[in-house]
Design a protein around this motif. Structure first.
Motif, mmCIF file in Angstrom:
data_model
loop_
_atom_site.group_PDB
_atom_site.id
_atom_site.type_symbol
_atom_site.label_atom_id
_atom_site.label_comp_id
_atom_site.label_asym_id
_atom_site.label_seq_id
_atom_site.Cartn_x
_atom_site.Cartn_y
_atom_site.Cartn_z
ATOM 1 N N ALA A 542 32.912 41.029 44.533
ATOM 2 C CA ALA A 542 32.053 40.148 44.197
ATOM 3 C C ALA A 542 32.792 39.652 42.234
ATOM 4 O O ALA A 542 32.210 38.957 41.528
ATOM 5 C CB ALA A 542 31.356 41.561 43.002
ATOM 6 N N LEU A 543 34.428 39.507 42.556
ATOM 7 C CA LEU A 543 35.238 38.738 42.037
ATOM 8 C C LEU A 543 35.795 37.877 42.551
ATOM 9 O O LEU A 543 36.820 36.542 41.890
ATOM 10 C CB LEU A 543 36.685 39.724 41.184
ATOM 11 N N ARG A 544 35.245 37.439 43.863
ATOM 12 C CA ARG A 544 35.861 35.920 44.120
ATOM 13 C C ARG A 544 36.339 34.598 43.828
ATOM 14 O O ARG A 544 36.646 34.392 43.773
ATOM 15 C CB ARG A 544 35.435 35.856 45.985
ATOM 16 N N ASN A 545 34.700 34.721 43.068
ATOM 17 C CA ASN A 545 34.414 33.404 42.429
ATOM 18 C C ASN A 545 34.355 33.609 40.651
ATOM 19 O O ASN A 545 33.992 32.777 40.029
ATOM 20 C CB ASN A 545 33.403 32.382 42.224
ATOM 21 N N ARG A 565 36.336 41.048 30.613
ATOM 22 C CA ARG A 565 36.936 40.038 31.399
ATOM 23 C C ARG A 565 35.611 38.902 30.823
ATOM 24 O O ARG A 565 34.345 39.016 30.684
ATOM 25 C CB ARG A 565 36.992 40.399 32.511
ATOM 26 N N TRP A 566 35.929 37.907 31.096
ATOM 27 C CA TRP A 566 35.059 36.630 31.618
ATOM 28 C C TRP A 566 34.120 36.083 32.528
ATOM 29 O O TRP A 566 34.751 35.939 33.667
ATOM 30 C CB TRP A 566 35.691 35.533 31.811
ATOM 31 N N GLY A 567 33.513 36.826 32.154
ATOM 32 C CA GLY A 567 31.814 36.707 33.869
ATOM 33 C C GLY A 567 31.878 38.069 33.833
ATOM 34 O O GLY A 567 31.159 38.030 34.641
ATOM 35 N N SER A 568 32.773 38.979 33.775
ATOM 36 C CA SER A 568 32.548 40.325 34.301
ATOM 37 C C SER A 568 32.512 41.597 33.702
ATOM 38 O O SER A 568 33.545 41.113 32.772
ATOM 39 C CB SER A 568 32.800 40.654 35.914
ATOM 40 N N ILE A 569 32.479 41.996 34.073
ATOM 41 C CA ILE A 569 33.042 44.054 33.740
ATOM 42 C C ILE A 569 33.254 44.304 34.669
ATOM 43 O O ILE A 569 32.465 44.940 35.831
ATOM 44 C CB ILE A 569 32.126 44.434 32.744
ATOM 45 N N THR A 570 35.051 45.344 34.819
ATOM 46 C CA THR A 570 34.881 46.081 35.789
ATOM 47 C C THR A 570 35.245 47.476 35.547
ATOM 48 O O THR A 570 35.795 47.430 34.666
ATOM 49 C CB THR A 570 36.565 44.971 36.833
ATOM 50 N N GLN A 571 35.194 48.097 36.783
ATOM 51 C CA GLN A 571 35.763 49.565 36.736
ATOM 52 C C GLN A 571 37.192 49.717 37.331
ATOM 53 O O GLN A 571 36.449 49.640 38.997
ATOM 54 C CB GLN A 571 34.699 50.778 36.713
ATOM 55 N N THR A 572 37.915 50.295 37.350
ATOM 56 C CA THR A 572 39.106 50.278 38.162
ATOM 57 C C THR A 572 39.375 51.906 37.963
ATOM 58 O O THR A 572 39.298 52.727 37.335
ATOM 59 C CB THR A 572 40.272 49.595 37.582
ATOM 60 N N THR A 583 28.120 41.271 36.554
ATOM 61 C CA THR A 583 27.945 39.933 36.456
ATOM 62 C C THR A 583 26.850 39.741 35.656
ATOM 63 O O THR A 583 26.099 40.589 35.824
ATOM 64 C CB THR A 583 28.559 39.730 37.553
ATOM 65 N N SER A 584 25.988 38.263 35.859
ATOM 66 C CA SER A 584 25.263 38.136 35.477
ATOM 67 C C SER A 584 24.094 38.489 36.488
ATOM 68 O O SER A 584 22.706 38.749 35.770
ATOM 69 C CB SER A 584 25.075 36.682 34.905
ATOM 70 N N LYS A 585 24.621 39.054 37.600
ATOM 71 C CA LYS A 585 23.394 39.235 38.635
ATOM 72 C C LYS A 585 23.130 40.425 38.139
ATOM 73 O O LYS A 585 21.620 41.541 38.952
ATOM 74 C CB LYS A 585 24.166 39.166 39.858
ATOM 75 N N GLU A 586 23.962 40.664 37.304
ATOM 76 C CA GLU A 586 23.262 42.436 37.632
ATOM 77 C C GLU A 586 22.734 42.713 35.265
ATOM 78 O O GLU A 586 22.467 43.468 35.637
ATOM 79 C CB GLU A 586 24.812 44.442 36.949
#
Length: 1010
Positions: A542-545, A565-572, A583-586
């Motif tokens: 999902a972070l490829r682009n 982030r710019w364009g996304s939120i991630t959980q590690t 992302t915007s899809k969610e």
């Protein structure tokens, strides 16, 4: 939704909000303003009511209107100006009192409006108002002469006249107490109680009171009842009256404003559950707090002064609807999740943004907070008193932007700022106890770093080391005890980290003491033992682009690292594996994500430029809040702060938003659903949806507008519909609320409608509407039966025609057969007899004897052929049994005359097998020709004839033990050719097997109809 959500939460603080006398007395709420711009037919609104389905009705200056939270349905059937009274009966009919058409009724199913006539002149006065339905189902209304009661079932009226005064307008409004006693608030006549047994009105207070001591010149307006059963009555000249209907005791409270009067009242609660009495006059809206016995006015709700005509509190939802001369004000204490707290005007130069929050550990009450500002300094805020105090950061005339704040064990506050005028210090220490700024050795050391005084992030670790840094000049670690730098890496390692414009945007320390960095290239952590920075981002599809740049980091209660982030939120996770990507899809509404916080339920709060987002890791729901929900601004980029796990503080321009998270984490009730309109070919129709909706075949294109009747400020309602018998799955249509179908086949369908609230809670029991699409006349069973009968009649007619034709043909065949037998057969017999007689009279060797003999033979042969023809024509011989009998007779006569032993086998029973005349003739002639050939040329001693039926085929087999012949050799005789031709006519096969000295077998097979 068409309604404008005008957030006016600041209004409670803009005028005298922070004065000592009323700093925290008014509820911090916001109103929604609804006007003609939203579809309201008139901005002058006089009355409001809720029907049984949940629709809100308003009486306006122009007409009554129905509101579903999204749109208005205006009723302009005829003139109903000044609709001052509205009520819904138990059958959901709407009753209204108007100035032009008197009492009117809007039918529950048809929504047709009709005027109710009355034979009583005073009762039927067209200028009526304040319609009320009591618990006994009686309708009460007022006019210029008094009040009237009507039986809603029978339409019978009874008028109760009032003493006429100089007051010219409708004489009263109505209220019912807990004991179901009806009270009439009789303007300048007084307060009346209805004596149901005596069927009369008794004045207990006011000008017409029975008790002379209570004959006060009070001009009453409207009344309400609180939860304790006490009546609160508004007046023109006595303020607010508190009246106990059980004891008759009353107290009046003056609003200390001689130029105003209380026109309307309503009891309710504020968002903290405290009782209030809403009141309105010709200047605006206010509340009265019974426990304080004080009035408060809400200023600046609308641009200009406005008159409050009615206040209606929906007891189902708790929403307060204020009917004014400039539209509708709506207040919902339950759904008002986001409160607004404004910074007082004048305390700091505006505009200013609250960047950081820090609860003061030195305050035992837990009510003191420190707010870091975007410039100037910080504010001390006492939440209980709503008191603010500004502390300017040193040095003078600097412009510090607060980036972070930490309070150490000794109570001192360490603050990191960006000094935009490049004046130091960038690390500031403050002592809350004596309200002094300090300059300890460690801060002096820290302030020596960086070419410009930008200290973007900082914290103390377990070893009491101070970590500081900025985006492009790296990180430094300082020891508190020795006041020396103890960074666990060399300068080259740090230069390698930030080279290539890999700016460091955030730095956080987790519960295990590991330090994490958010950079332009992604997430790193510090490996102190290896004295290096380790890249922590792992590949994820999902972070490829997506841009890897990180703005903010957060550790949740499970030790996972969240990155905005710019364009996304991630959980590690703890193992460094990215588990969640939003992302915007969610549903993220903007690319620039910065704010991050976690509440005690594990929900993640995300701030960006287009709103506040709420993510539940368990349900995977991502919701969004905007200014429509109470935010001062959609820009929530600043750091979010969760206090006590239950309250979210959001830094805003010139103020703070506070959100009660526990209201989200409860079990909200999904909104009810109701049909707003049902249109056929874009024309609105009215149905009783408790019964099947029956549509003509030509009306099979329809649309259903349905709404969630929750009326909350959270307008992100979601909708779905499903037509059983047509759709395979639910149609989820987001915030749209229109179901549309075209060209449905005739059938019975069930339409399911459901709605969900802003948090994704859906109705478990959708609204069901049964829809029957009737077939066209040519699709009905009776029409189809008629067609079948017509076709059957035609077929029968054809059948009868065919039968008649066959009968006529048989008659013709009978006539021909009889004519041939009687006429030609008789003539041939006569010729034969005369020939034989002539032969007898001739000498034996007379030259003519040979000719006569031949003539007699030819005549006999012709007679025999004619007999065959007559036999074949006769319909009586169509049965196969007649044919086989003739064939048997012919074989016996011929073969016995030749001395040939023969055996003939034929079925004993042929059923209903019949042969046509042509079939019978060809079959018989083949048999006859074959048998004649056998008798003449075979020179046999034995012959076998077999006739059989095999699967709708008739088969003839003739065999002999004669000399045989070569069937393939050319011959001049026509017998074989004739037999093959007749076999073709029969659509059959003719097989001849023979060889010299081996006898002959002839086999004929052709199809027949059983």
């Amino acid at each position: 939704m068409i309604s404008r959500n005008i957030c006016v939460g600041l209004v409670f603080f803009l005028l005298h909000l922070f004065s000592v006398s009323c700093k925290a007395q008014l509820p911090s709420v916001s109103f929604e303003v609804i006007t003609t711009k939203d579809g309201l037919p008139s901005n002058t609104v006089f009355s409001a009511a809720r029907d049984q389905k949940g629709f809100i009705w308003f009486g306006t200056r122009l007409c009554p209107t129905r509101y579903d939270g999204a749109s208005f349905r205006n009723f302009l059937d005829f003139e109903t100006n000044l609709v001052t009274g509205l009520a819904a009966d138990k059958d959901n009919n709407i009753w209204l009192a108007s100035d032009r058409s008197g009492i009117c009724k809007i039918g529950a199913d048809s929504l047709n409006m009709t005027a109710i006539p009355s034979s009583d002149r005073q009762a039927s006065n067209k200028q009526t108002g304040y319609f009320f339905i009591d618990s006994y189902g009686k309708g009460w209304y007022s006019n210029w002469y008094g009040v009237s009661c009507m039986d809603l079932k029978t339409g019978k009226f009874k008028h109760y006249p009032f003493r006429q005064t100089t007051y010219v307008w409708v004489k009263g409004s109505f209220i019912e107490d807990r004991q179901h006693n009806l009270w009439v608030i009789g303007r300048d006549n007084g307060l009346f109680r209805y004596d149901r047994q005596a069927d009369t009105l008794v004045c207990v207070l006011g000008a017409d009171a029975q008790d002379p001591k209570r004959r006060l010149p009070i001009v009453f307006t409207q009344a309400c009842m609180d939860q304790q059963g006490i009546l609160w009555i508004g007046t023109h000249n006595y303020g607010l009256i508190q009246y106990d209907p059980q004891t008759g005791n009353y107290v009046n409270y003056s609003n200390e404003s001689p130029s105003s009067f209380i026109n309307s009242v309503e009891a309710g609660y504020d968002e903290n559950g405290k009782p209030v009495v809403w009141w309105g006059d010709h200047e605006g809206l206010g509340v009265f707090r019974p426990e304080q016995k004080k009035f408060y006015r809400f200023s600046h709700l609308l641009p200009d002064a406005y008159e409050v005509h009615d206040i209606f509190r929906d007891k189902t939802e708790g929403i307060v609807w204020v009917c004014t001369s400039d539209g509708i004000l709506k207040y919902n204490p339950k759904s008002n999740l986001i409160q607004t707290i404004a910074i007082p005007d004048g305390i700091v130069h505006f505009p200013v943004v609250v960047n950081t929050f820090l609860p003061d550990k030195t305050d035992p009450s837990g009510e003191t907070f420190w707010l870091g500002l975007s410039h100037t300094g910080m504010l001390q805020w006492n939440r209980r008193t709503n008191h603010f105090m500004l502390f300017k950061f040193p040095p003078e005339k600097s412009s510090p932007e607060t980036r972070w704040m930490i309070q150490r064990e000794d109570g001192k506050i360490w603050i990191g700022v960006n000094q935009w005028r490049y004046k130091r210090p960038g690390i500031i220490v403050f002592n809350p106890e004596n309200k002094q700024f300090l300059n300890p050795p460690l801060s002096r050391l820290a302030n020596q770093y960086y070419s410009v005084p930008f200290f973007m992030y900082g914290f103390f670790d377990r070893q009491k080391r101070l970590w500081i840094g900025n985006s492009d000049e790296g990180i430094h670690v300082l020891d508190s005890a020795s006041c020396k730098e103890v960074s666990p890496w060399d300068s080259q390692t740090q230069l390698d980290l930030i080279k290539g414009n890999n700016l460091i945007n955030d730095m956080r320390i987790d519960k295990q003491g590991r330090v994490w960095l958010g950079t332009y290239k992604g997430v790193y952590y510090v490996d102190e033992e290896e004295r290096k920075f380790v890249y922590a981002d792992t590949p994820h599809p999902a972070l490829r682009n997506q841009d890897p740049a990180v703005n903010t980091l957060l550790e949740d209660h499970n030790g996972n690292i969240w990155a905005a982030r710019w364009g996304s939120i991630t959980q590690t996770d703890k193992n460094g594996v990215i588990r969640t990507v939003l992302t915007s899809k969610e549903g993220l509404s903007d690319r620039e994500n910065r704010g991050l916080a976690e509440d005690k339920w594990g929900n993640i709060w995300i701030g960006n430029y287009e709103g506040l987002h709420y993510y539940n890791p368990v349900s995977k729901k991502l919701l969004r809040f905007t200014v429509n929900d109470g935010l001062l601004s959609n820009n929530t980029l600043q750091r979010l702060f969760v206090h006590a796990g239950n309250e979210l503080f959001i830094g805003q321009k010139n103020g703070i938003n506070l959100l009660k998270i526990d209201k989200l984490s409860g079990q909200p009730v999904p909104p009810p659903v109701a049909v707003s309109s049902f249109k056929i070919h874009e024309k609105e129709q009215y149905f009783d949806f408790s019964r099947p909706v029956r549509l003509k075949r030509s009306d099979n294109a329809f649309s259903v507008d349905f709404s969630a009747l929750n009326y909350s400020k959270l307008q992100n309602n979601q909708y779905a519909y499903y037509l059983e018998g047509f759709d395979k799955n639910w149609n989820y249509i987001g915030s749209n609320h229109l179901a549309y179908y075209t060209n449905l086949d005739p059938d019975t369908y069930t339409l399911y409608l459901k709605a969900g609230d802003a948090f994704g809670n859906w109705n478990q029991n959708p609204l069901r509407i049964q829809i029957v699409v009737l077939p066209a006349f040519y699709e009905t069973w009776w029409f189809r039966l008629l067609i079948v009968a017509a076709i059957a009649a035609i077929l029968y007619a054809l059948y009868r025609y065919r039968i008649n034709q066959l009968l006529r043909l048989q008659q013709i065949r009978n006539r021909i057969s009889a004519d041939l037998h009687d006429e030609i057969g008789a003539s041939l017999s006569g010729i034969s007899i005369m020939g034989m007689m002539a032969k007898k009279n001739l000498q034996e060797k007379h030259p003519s004897a040979l000719f006569l003999e031949r003539m007699v033979e030819e005549t006999n042969q012709i007679s025999s052929s004619l007999d065959d023809i007559v036999w074949s024509i006769n319909p009586k011989n169509d049965d196969l049994s007649h044919l086989t009998a003739r064939m048997t007779r012919y074989a016996s006569e011929l073969l016995e005359a030749k001395g040939i032993a023969y055996k003939m086998n034929a079925p004993d029973y042929y059923g209903q097998v019949k042969l046509s005349m042509e079939q019978r003739r060809d079959f018989y002639l083949i048999f006859k020709e074959a048998l004649n050939n056998l008798a003449k040329y075979a020179q046999c001693s034995q012959a076998w004839v077999e006739i059989s039926l095999q699967r709708h085929c008739l088969q003839l087999v003739i065999r002999d033990n004669g000399i045989g012949f070569e069937p393939h050799l050319y011959t001049e005789r026509n017998g074989l050719r004739n037999m093959r031709k007749r076999a073709e006519n029969l659509k059959g096969t003719l097989l001849i097997q023979s060889a010299p000295g081996e006898g002959t077998m002839l086999q004929l097979s052709f199809p027949i109809s059983a």
